[in-house]
Scaffold this motif. Structure first.
Motif, PDB file in Angstrom:
ATOM      1  N   PRO A 169       0.795  -1.237   0.000  1.00 43.89           N
ATOM      2  CA  PRO A 169       0.000   0.000   0.000  1.00 43.89           C
ATOM      3  C   PRO A 169       0.825   1.285   0.000  1.00 43.89           C
ATOM      4  CG  PRO A 169      -0.964  -1.602   1.481  1.00 43.89           C
ATOM      5  CD  PRO A 169       0.346  -2.179   1.048  1.00 43.89           C
ATOM      6  N   LEU A 170       1.957   1.297   0.716  1.00 44.01           N
ATOM      7  CA  LEU A 170       2.777   2.503   0.784  1.00 44.01           C
ATOM      8  C   LEU A 170       3.736   2.632  -0.406  1.00 44.01           C
ATOM      9  CD1 LEU A 170       3.680   2.592   4.597  1.00 44.01           C
ATOM     10  CD2 LEU A 170       1.949   3.942   3.370  1.00 44.01           C
ATOM     11  N   ILE A 171       4.028   1.515  -1.052  1.00 45.42           N
ATOM     12  CA  ILE A 171       4.981   1.512  -2.162  1.00 45.42           C
ATOM     13  C   ILE A 171       4.286   1.678  -3.515  1.00 45.42           C
ATOM     14  CG2 ILE A 171       6.776   0.165  -3.344  1.00 45.42           C
ATOM     15  CD1 ILE A 171       7.574   1.167  -0.574  1.00 45.42           C
ATOM     16  N   ARG A 172       3.122   1.079  -3.684  1.00 44.05           N
ATOM     17  CA  ARG A 172       2.434   1.065  -4.977  1.00 44.05           C
ATOM     18  C   ARG A 172       2.226   2.457  -5.581  1.00 44.05           C
ATOM     19  NH1 ARG A 172      -0.853  -2.386  -8.069  1.00 44.05           N
ATOM     20  NH2 ARG A 172      -1.250  -1.240  -9.987  1.00 44.05           N
ATOM     21  N   PRO A 173       1.739   3.450  -4.810  1.00 45.73           N
ATOM     22  CA  PRO A 173       1.562   4.792  -5.415  1.00 45.73           C
ATOM     23  C   PRO A 173       2.868   5.370  -5.959  1.00 45.73           C
ATOM     24  CG  PRO A 173       0.366   4.641  -3.354  1.00 45.73           C
ATOM     25  CD  PRO A 173       1.252   3.425  -3.424  1.00 45.73           C
ATOM     26  N   LEU A 174       3.966   5.137  -5.232  1.00 47.13           N
ATOM     27  CA  LEU A 174       5.268   5.616  -5.691  1.00 47.13           C
ATOM     28  C   LEU A 174       5.683   4.906  -6.965  1.00 47.13           C
ATOM     29  CD1 LEU A 174       7.839   7.281  -5.243  1.00 47.13           C
ATOM     30  CD2 LEU A 174       8.696   5.435  -3.781  1.00 47.13           C
ATOM     31  N   MET A 175       5.468   3.600  -7.014  1.00 51.01           N
ATOM     32  CA  MET A 175       5.791   2.822  -8.209  1.00 51.01           C
ATOM     33  C   MET A 175       4.972   3.295  -9.400  1.00 51.01           C
ATOM     34  SD  MET A 175       8.218   0.730  -7.458  1.00 51.01           S
ATOM     35  CE  MET A 175       8.131  -0.161  -9.017  1.00 51.01           C
ATOM     36  N   ASP A 176       3.683   3.543  -9.188  1.00 53.46           N
ATOM     37  CA  ASP A 176       2.817   4.007 -10.275  1.00 53.46           C
ATOM     38  C   ASP A 176       3.326   5.320 -10.857  1.00 53.46           C
ATOM     39  OD1 ASP A 176       1.016   1.886 -10.274  1.00 53.46           O
ATOM     40  OD2 ASP A 176      -0.249   2.793  -8.736  1.00 53.46           O
ATOM     41  N   ARG A 177       3.644   6.268  -9.980  1.00 58.91           N
ATOM     42  CA  ARG A 177       4.110   7.578 -10.457  1.00 58.91           C
ATOM     43  C   ARG A 177       5.461   7.470 -11.159  1.00 58.91           C
ATOM     44  NH1 ARG A 177       1.692   9.317  -5.504  1.00 58.91           N
ATOM     45  NH2 ARG A 177       3.683   9.173  -4.396  1.00 58.91           N
ATOM     46  N   SER A 178       6.339   6.660 -10.589  1.00 60.95           N
ATOM     47  CA  SER A 178       7.668   6.494 -11.196  1.00 60.95           C
ATOM     48  C   SER A 178       7.569   5.850 -12.574  1.00 60.95           C
ATOM     49  CB  SER A 178       8.556   5.632 -10.285  1.00 60.95           C
ATOM     50  OG  SER A 178       8.728   6.235  -9.035  1.00 60.95           O
ATOM     51  N   TYR A 179       6.700   4.850 -12.687  1.00 62.99           N
ATOM     52  CA  TYR A 179       6.587   4.167 -13.975  1.00 62.99           C
ATOM     53  C   TYR A 179       5.962   5.070 -15.035  1.00 62.99           C
ATOM     54  CZ  TYR A 179       5.658   0.917 -17.664  1.00 62.99           C
ATOM     55  OH  TYR A 179       5.642   0.312 -18.901  1.00 62.99           O
ATOM     56  N   ILE A 180       5.025   5.921 -14.642  1.00 60.01           N
ATOM     57  CA  ILE A 180       4.425   6.858 -15.597  1.00 60.01           C
ATOM     58  C   ILE A 180       5.502   7.751 -16.204  1.00 60.01           C
ATOM     59  CG2 ILE A 180       2.943   8.899 -15.794  1.00 60.01           C
ATOM     60  CD1 ILE A 180       1.043   7.566 -13.800  1.00 60.01           C
ATOM     61  N   VAL A 181       6.406   8.222 -15.362  1.00 59.96           N
ATOM     62  CA  VAL A 181       7.511   9.064 -15.838  1.00 59.96           C
ATOM     63  C   VAL A 181       8.396   8.280 -16.801  1.00 59.96           C
ATOM     64  CG1 VAL A 181       9.589  10.334 -15.159  1.00 59.96           C
ATOM     65  CG2 VAL A 181       7.500  10.517 -13.780  1.00 59.96           C
ATOM     66  N   PHE A 182       8.730   7.043 -16.423  1.00 67.58           N
ATOM     67  CA  PHE A 182       9.586   6.217 -17.281  1.00 67.58           C
ATOM     68  C   PHE A 182       8.911   5.933 -18.621  1.00 67.58           C
ATOM     69  CE2 PHE A 182      10.596   1.952 -18.890  1.00 67.58           C
ATOM     70  CZ  PHE A 182      11.943   2.117 -19.155  1.00 67.58           C
ATOM     71  N   ALA A 183       7.631   5.556 -18.587  1.00 67.91           N
ATOM     72  CA  ALA A 183       6.911   5.206 -19.813  1.00 67.91           C
ATOM     73  C   ALA A 183       6.843   6.390 -20.773  1.00 67.91           C
ATOM     74  CB  ALA A 183       5.505   4.716 -19.471  1.00 67.91           C
ATOM     75  N   ARG A 184       6.671   7.583 -20.221  1.00 69.89           N
ATOM     76  CA  ARG A 184       6.575   8.776 -21.060  1.00 69.89           C
ATOM     77  C   ARG A 184       7.903   9.135 -21.704  1.00 69.89           C
ATOM     78  NH1 ARG A 184       2.984  12.778 -17.121  1.00 69.89           N
ATOM     79  NH2 ARG A 184       0.942  11.809 -17.525  1.00 69.89           N
ATOM     80  N   ASN A 185       8.999   8.790 -21.057  1.00 70.42           N
ATOM     81  CA  ASN A 185      10.322   9.211 -21.538  1.00 70.42           C
ATOM     82  C   ASN A 185      11.183   8.073 -22.072  1.00 70.42           C
ATOM     83  OD1 ASN A 185      10.590  12.244 -20.623  1.00 70.42           O
ATOM     84  ND2 ASN A 185       9.635  11.161 -18.905  1.00 70.42           N
ATOM     85  N   ARG A 186      10.629   6.850 -22.083  1.00 74.64           N
ATOM     86  CA  ARG A 186      11.430   5.687 -22.472  1.00 74.64           C
ATOM     87  C   ARG A 186      12.043   5.826 -23.854  1.00 74.64           C
ATOM     88  NH1 ARG A 186      10.382   0.857 -25.073  1.00 74.64           N
ATOM     89  NH2 ARG A 186       8.173   1.371 -25.313  1.00 74.64           N
ATOM     90  N   LEU A 187      11.266   6.243 -24.835  1.00 74.21           N
ATOM     91  CA  LEU A 187      11.790   6.370 -26.199  1.00 74.21           C
ATOM     92  C   LEU A 187      12.861   7.455 -26.278  1.00 74.21           C
ATOM     93  CD1 LEU A 187       8.522   5.992 -28.318  1.00 74.21           C
ATOM     94  CD2 LEU A 187      10.326   4.304 -27.934  1.00 74.21           C
ATOM     95  N   LYS A 188      12.638   8.540 -25.572  1.00 72.32           N
ATOM     96  CA  LYS A 188      13.609   9.637 -25.561  1.00 72.32           C
ATOM     97  C   LYS A 188      14.912   9.189 -24.929  1.00 72.32           C
ATOM     98  CE  LYS A 188      14.287  14.332 -23.810  1.00 72.32           C
ATOM     99  NZ  LYS A 188      13.658  15.452 -23.051  1.00 72.32           N
ATOM    100  N   TRP A 189      14.807   8.488 -23.806  1.00 75.18           N
ATOM    101  CA  TRP A 189      16.005   8.058 -23.095  1.00 75.18           C
ATOM    102  C   TRP A 189      16.773   6.976 -23.835  1.00 75.18           C
ATOM    103  CZ3 TRP A 189      13.280   7.570 -17.671  1.00 75.18           C
ATOM    104  CH2 TRP A 189      13.033   8.853 -17.172  1.00 75.18           C
ATOM    105  N   THR A 190      16.116   6.302 -24.779  1.00 75.71           N
ATOM    106  CA  THR A 190      16.799   5.255 -25.563  1.00 75.71           C
ATOM    107  C   THR A 190      17.083   5.708 -26.995  1.00 75.71           C
ATOM    108  OG1 THR A 190      14.656   4.237 -26.090  1.00 75.71           O
ATOM    109  CG2 THR A 190      15.859   3.366 -24.185  1.00 75.71           C
ATOM    110  N   GLY A 191      17.030   7.029 -27.220  1.00 73.30           N
ATOM    111  CA  GLY A 191      17.394   7.590 -28.520  1.00 73.30           C
ATOM    112  C   GLY A 191      16.374   7.396 -29.618  1.00 73.30           C
ATOM    113  N   ARG A 192      15.103   7.200 -29.251  1.00 76.80           N
ATOM    114  CA  ARG A 192      14.062   6.987 -30.265  1.00 76.80           C
ATOM    115  C   ARG A 192      12.892   7.956 -30.073  1.00 76.80           C
ATOM    116  NH1 ARG A 192      12.406   1.030 -29.515  1.00 76.80           N
ATOM    117  NH2 ARG A 192      12.592   1.633 -27.332  1.00 76.80           N
TER     118      ARG A 192
END
Length: 202
Positions: A169-192
């Motif tokens: 319960p205390l970790i899931r919200p943090l994981m959700d927010r962190s993954y949203i950031v990663f998903a939005r920037n994944r292509l940029k961070w991998t040069g695509r």
């Protein structure tokens, strides 16, 4: 063994594909068995033949696919992890998970960047959908996305403790927010970052 065979067949997708797999598998079994085993192989072949004759009698392909799904519902499938084979970060994690997988064959890692990837064979998840966020299909053909997908994947490869941790319960919200950031920037961070449609090779 019969149950294992049909589990494999139910992962094949289309009726035509399954029919071909039945023939190939029954032939391999026939070659591998002698004596009483031949009767076992013949029973598999007759049962499969009867199944596909019945499916051919169905009027539409959609109805045939529905009949196949109904038949396969009694055979839990492997967990399927859909990943972007052109993403260096993703590939590193997949390679790690392959190493730690405790039960060989329980998880299928499916490269969505492969030219032959067909979403209709994987829960209706298109290439574009799978590129948006992490997607995993569980043993009951239920599609999980985002952090839920990671939890299913980690549990399937034997990292149940990690699956439980990221869903606390205390970790899931943090994981959700962190993954949203990663998903939005994944292509940029991998040069695509200029990739918007079609296959996104670097």
């Amino acid at each position: 063994m019969l149950k294992m065979l049909f589990k494999m067949l139910c992962n094949c997708g289309s009726v035509e594909h399954v029919a071909g797999e039945v023939r190939r598998s029954s032939l391999q079994l026939y070659r591998g068995f002698q004596g009483p085993g031949l009767l076992f192989c013949c029973n598999i072949d007759m049962a499969a033949t009867a199944l596909f004759k019945a499916l051919r009698c169905v009027r539409s392909r959609a109805a045939a696919a529905g009949a196949l799904r109904l038949f396969c519902s009694g055979f839990p499938q492997t967990v399927r992890v859909l990943y972007d084979g052109e993403c260096p970060i993703c590939v590193k994690e997949i390679n790690f998970l392959r190493l730690v997988q405790k039960k060989a064959g329980k998880v299928d890692f499916v490269d969505i960047s492969a030219a032959e990837y067909d979403g209709s064979r994987h829960g209706g998840v298109s290439y574009e959908m799978a590129m948006e966020e992490m997607t995993v299909i569980d043993e009951n053909n239920k599609v999980h996305r985002g952090v839920s997908a990671f939890a299913v994947m980690y549990k399937a490869v034997g990292l149940g403790w990690l699956a439980r941790f990221i869903t606390l319960p205390l970790i899931r919200p943090l994981m959700d927010r962190s993954y949203i950031v990663f998903a939005r920037n994944r292509l940029k961070w991998t040069g695509r970052d200029k990739c918007t449609t079609g296959r996104c090779a670097k």
